[in-house]
Design a protein around this motif. Structure first.
Motif, PDB file in Angstrom:
ATOM      1  N   ARG A  26      42.514  31.343  41.076  1.00  0.00           N
ATOM      2  CA  ARG A  26      43.670  31.906  42.011  1.00  0.00           C
ATOM      3  C   ARG A  26      42.397  32.588  43.139  1.00  0.00           C
ATOM      4  NH1 ARG A  26      47.787  36.143  38.935  1.00  0.00           N
ATOM      5  NH2 ARG A  26      46.361  37.378  38.412  1.00  0.00           N
ATOM      6  N   GLY A  27      41.344  34.101  42.939  1.00  0.00           N
ATOM      7  CA  GLY A  27      41.370  34.249  43.343  1.00  0.00           C
ATOM      8  C   GLY A  27      40.131  33.866  44.587  1.00  0.00           C
ATOM      9  N   HIS A  28      39.897  32.392  44.331  1.00  0.00           N
ATOM     10  CA  HIS A  28      39.405  31.384  45.395  1.00  0.00           C
ATOM     11  C   HIS A  28      40.365  31.005  46.750  1.00  0.00           C
ATOM     12  CE1 HIS A  28      35.832  32.536  43.790  1.00  0.00           C
ATOM     13  NE2 HIS A  28      34.719  31.668  44.609  1.00  0.00           N
TER      14      HIS A  28
ATOM     15  N   GLU B  14      41.983  32.453  37.009  1.00  0.00           N
ATOM     16  CA  GLU B  14      41.489  33.671  37.758  1.00  0.00           C
ATOM     17  C   GLU B  14      40.735  33.480  38.819  1.00  0.00           C
ATOM     18  OE1 GLU B  14      43.622  36.334  37.928  1.00  0.00           O
ATOM     19  OE2 GLU B  14      44.474  35.804  35.474  1.00  0.00           O
ATOM     20  N   MET B  15      39.608  32.625  38.507  1.00  0.00           N
ATOM     21  CA  MET B  15      38.284  31.940  39.262  1.00  0.00           C
ATOM     22  C   MET B  15      39.775  31.129  40.716  1.00  0.00           C
ATOM     23  SD  MET B  15      37.359  29.809  40.167  1.00  0.00           S
ATOM     24  CE  MET B  15      37.598  27.876  39.243  1.00  0.00           C
TER      25      MET B  15
ATOM     26  N   GLY C 151      33.199  30.433  40.437  1.00  0.00           N
ATOM     27  CA  GLY C 151      33.550  31.564  41.411  1.00  0.00           C
ATOM     28  C   GLY C 151      32.502  31.675  42.689  1.00  0.00           C
TER      29      GLY C 151
END
Length: 267
Positions: free
Chosen positions: A248-250, A245-246, A121
């Motif tokens: 999706r955040g990128h 989640e990592m 991340g």
């Protein structure tokens, strides 16, 4: 190793090696010009799930940073096996998919996913994602149609990223070896699809090749891990997943989940 549209004076093997080592290619292809393609496929609960994740660097030192960060993690963990691959991998799915990245965490498998999610991340990289799902009872429509949908989804988001950031496209995207027949099938679909994309002018320099050596570049292993995290989330959406989640955040918009079949459920 086959290469689509191989340019004069450029070797896919040397470019991939440059990406793996974090050093410039002596033939002119720099590590920041190399992207990676992670893939995941699974059957379960009456569905076939296929995931493709494209990962690219946003700064020239991204792949070097990945190598250095992993080395620092090994130092912190004091892993005496830092230079050795375990014979049968670790005890979790993370260790099975990404044995090099998870090696410093062999003694703490419960922390592998969250630790690697935090590590990745912080890297200067972006992802695009495409997913194809089939009900087990449905006709799948052939591998070519699936490859086309997955490539279209990933490349559309990558092209939108290039347009919004005014950056030039990478020159090479490296996928894992799936065997000669599957590699050739992907190459054919990619070669046929690329000129017909709305973003063809942006992506015309982007070649596809497959990594056929035993040990993957760390960035390719990371992309495989990202694809597996997305695929596992699709299969078990209620299970917590720091790696998903990592990713999706990128994500680079407009990444979206492409799907073939299941039309009746969407009406």
């Amino acid at each position: 190793m086959s290469v689509v549209g191989k340019p004069a004076g450029t070797s896919a093997r040397s470019a991939a090696t440059a990406a793996r080592n974090g050093s410039p290619s002596r033939l002119g292809l720099r590590p920041e010009q190399v992207a990676f393609l992670g893939e995941y496929a699974a059957d379960g609960k009456g569905r076939h799930v296929f995931v493709q994740v494209m990962c690219w660097p946003t700064v020239p030192m991204a792949w070097t940073t990945l190598t250095q960060t992993l080395a620092n993690l090994r130092d912190v963990r004091g892993d005496i096996m830092a230079s050795c691959m375990p014979a049968k991998g670790g005890t979790s799915w993370v260790h099975e998919v990404a044995p090099q990245l998870a090696l410093p965490l062999e003694r703490d498998p419960g922390a592998a996913e969250s630790t690697l999610a935090a590590l990745i991340g912080r890297l200067p990289v972006r992802f695009s994602v495409a997913v194809v799902e089939h009900e087990a009872r449905e006709v799948r429509g052939g591998d070519a149609l699936r490859h086309r949908s997955l490539f279209s989804g990933c490349l559309a988001a990558y092209s939108a990223y290039l347009k919004s950031t005014k950056q030039a496209s990478c020159r090479l995207v490296i996928a894992a070896d799936r065997g000669r027949l599957q590699n050739d099938a992907q190459q054919q679909v990619y070669r046929d699809l690329l000129p017909h994309l709305d973003s063809a002018s942006q992506l015309r320099a982007l070649e596809l090749t497959h990594w056929t050596e035993t040990t993957m570049p760390l960035a390719l292993e990371m992309s495989q891990l990202a694809a597996a995290a997305v695929g596992r989330h699709v299969q078990q959406p209620n299970e917590p997943s720091p790696l998903f989640e990592m990713v999706r955040g990128h994500l680079a918009p407009p990444s979206r989940f492409h799907a073939l079949g299941r039309q009746k459920q969407r009406k």
